[in-house]
Motif scaffolding. Sequence first.
Motif, short mmCIF file in Angstrom:
data_model
loop_
_atom_site.label_atom_id
_atom_site.label_comp_id
_atom_site.label_asym_id
_atom_site.label_seq_id
_atom_site.Cartn_x
_atom_site.Cartn_y
_atom_site.Cartn_z
N PRO A 26 0.83 -1.21 0.00
CA PRO A 26 0.00 0.00 0.00
C PRO A 26 0.87 1.26 0.00
O PRO A 26 1.91 1.32 0.65
N VAL A 27 0.42 2.25 -0.73
CA VAL A 27 1.12 3.53 -0.82
C VAL A 27 0.18 4.60 -0.26
O VAL A 27 -0.94 4.79 -0.76
N ARG A 28 0.65 5.32 0.76
CA ARG A 28 -0.18 6.34 1.41
C ARG A 28 0.09 7.74 0.86
O ARG A 28 -0.82 8.56 0.76
N GLY A 29 1.34 8.03 0.54
CA GLY A 29 1.66 9.38 0.08
C GLY A 29 3.02 9.43 -0.58
O GLY A 29 3.79 8.46 -0.54
N SER A 30 3.29 10.60 -1.17
CA SER A 30 4.56 10.72 -1.86
C SER A 30 4.90 12.18 -2.13
O SER A 30 4.43 12.75 -3.11
N PRO A 31 5.71 12.80 -1.28
CA PRO A 31 6.29 14.09 -1.67
C PRO A 31 7.28 13.87 -2.81
O PRO A 31 8.04 12.91 -2.80
N MET A 32 7.22 14.76 -3.79
CA MET A 32 8.11 14.60 -4.94
C MET A 32 8.41 15.95 -5.57
O MET A 32 7.74 16.95 -5.28
N GLN A 33 9.42 15.96 -6.44
CA GLN A 33 9.80 17.16 -7.18
C GLN A 33 10.10 16.77 -8.62
O GLN A 33 10.85 15.83 -8.88
N SER A 61 -5.57 14.16 -0.51
CA SER A 61 -5.15 15.56 -0.55
C SER A 61 -4.03 15.71 -1.57
O SER A 61 -3.20 14.80 -1.74
N PHE A 62 -4.01 16.87 -2.22
CA PHE A 62 -3.03 17.11 -3.28
C PHE A 62 -2.66 18.59 -3.26
O PHE A 62 -3.54 19.45 -3.39
N THR A 63 -1.39 18.89 -3.09
CA THR A 63 -0.89 20.26 -3.11
C THR A 63 0.32 20.33 -4.02
O THR A 63 1.02 19.34 -4.22
N TYR A 64 0.57 21.53 -4.53
CA TYR A 64 1.72 21.68 -5.43
C TYR A 64 2.16 23.14 -5.45
O TYR A 64 1.43 24.05 -5.02
N ARG A 65 3.35 23.35 -5.96
CA ARG A 65 3.89 24.69 -6.15
C ARG A 65 4.76 24.65 -7.40
O ARG A 65 5.55 23.71 -7.59
N VAL A 66 4.62 25.67 -8.21
CA VAL A 66 5.37 25.73 -9.47
C VAL A 66 6.42 26.83 -9.36
O VAL A 66 6.10 27.98 -9.07
N ASN A 67 7.64 26.48 -9.57
CA ASN A 67 8.75 27.42 -9.69
C ASN A 67 9.36 27.26 -11.08
O ASN A 67 9.18 26.22 -11.73
N PRO A 68 10.05 28.26 -11.56
CA PRO A 68 10.67 28.10 -12.89
C PRO A 68 11.58 26.88 -12.94
O PRO A 68 12.56 26.79 -12.21
N GLY A 69 11.22 25.91 -13.76
CA GLY A 69 12.02 24.70 -13.92
C GLY A 69 11.71 23.60 -12.93
O GLY A 69 12.26 22.50 -13.05
N SER A 70 10.83 23.84 -11.92
CA SER A 70 10.54 22.82 -10.90
C SER A 70 9.06 22.85 -10.52
O SER A 70 8.44 23.91 -10.52
N ILE A 71 8.57 21.67 -10.19
CA ILE A 71 7.20 21.53 -9.69
C ILE A 71 7.28 20.68 -8.43
O ILE A 71 7.74 19.53 -8.47
N PHE A 72 6.87 21.25 -7.29
CA PHE A 72 6.87 20.53 -6.02
C PHE A 72 5.45 20.02 -5.75
O PHE A 72 4.48 20.76 -5.85
N VAL A 73 5.34 18.75 -5.38
CA VAL A 73 4.04 18.10 -5.20
C VAL A 73 4.03 17.37 -3.87
O VAL A 73 5.01 16.73 -3.48
#
Length: 323
Positions: free
Chosen positions: A224-231, A254-266
Amino acid sequence: MARKKKFLFWSVLAAAAAAGGWLVFEPPSRPPQTEARPPERPAGSAPRAADTAFDLPSREGLSRPRGDLFASSAPPVRAVPTKPKPAAEAAPPPAPVAPPMPYRVAGQVVHDGPPRVVLARDDRVFFVREGDTLEGGYRVEAIKPDGVTLVYTPLELRQHLAVASALQVPPAPAPAPAPAAQAAEGKGVPAADGRPARLRWEGPAQVQAGSEFEVALKITSDQPVRGSPMQLSYDAKALEPVAVRAGEFFAQGSFTYRVNPGSIFVGAFGKGEVPADAEFLVVTFKPIRSGATAVSLSSLQLQGARGALVHEPLAAFRTSISQ
């Protein structure tokens, strides 16, 4: 003898005179009274109450009291007339207000030309510059170092979005230890007959400049997979993120993210189910320059029911942009 006769004569005369005077001064006798009889009633009629009742003489009752026995001797108090209160003025109608702000600052694009920022709304991102019009009746009025000013055009109301309102993503955890170290520490390790989690990209191998396309990240795991912070990393000179959304695997989480130039944090967290080629996330890109480009997974930390999960290495997704 003659004297005796004479005396007897005068005595009789005096007695007769006295008797006649008594008769003269006797009060006259009353005429005989006849008994009053009620009028005769017809035969067979019932007797009336007036025929049998006696008429009693009327008599006045007790006199009324001349004054109140408990009245105060103080003079009466006069009521002071009060002025009528003025009618309350009707409250003015409330001033119109803009709806809740649906946008937030998700990042900033650094390149040649006018300043651009990344605004997020729900699961979509927008690259905007001053003067652009947004959905919902908003216009980008100014982009400053401390934030972005939007105007709600139906009411001409201005709202400031501070840079500090950018989406916060949980910090990336430390790199996962090797399986042997995990076993020594007694942490979550794939079962003896299990395998590490497998990830893969899904997207077109060739796209046309100006035409949007989607890239999906999918996962398969025996645990089982509960979550995954990733970039994620991408070439900001060749690709422009248009939208970021959760895949089907995290649709109920739940799902959150942030977009920076060249990167996406999730940061994505779900129910802890076992994925079988499940959709992790989907990113929509817009090609802005022809040539070969790639999207890679810079960091990934899979969280299972008993701790971190091991996953196989994932190669970058590559595509070619043509005019």
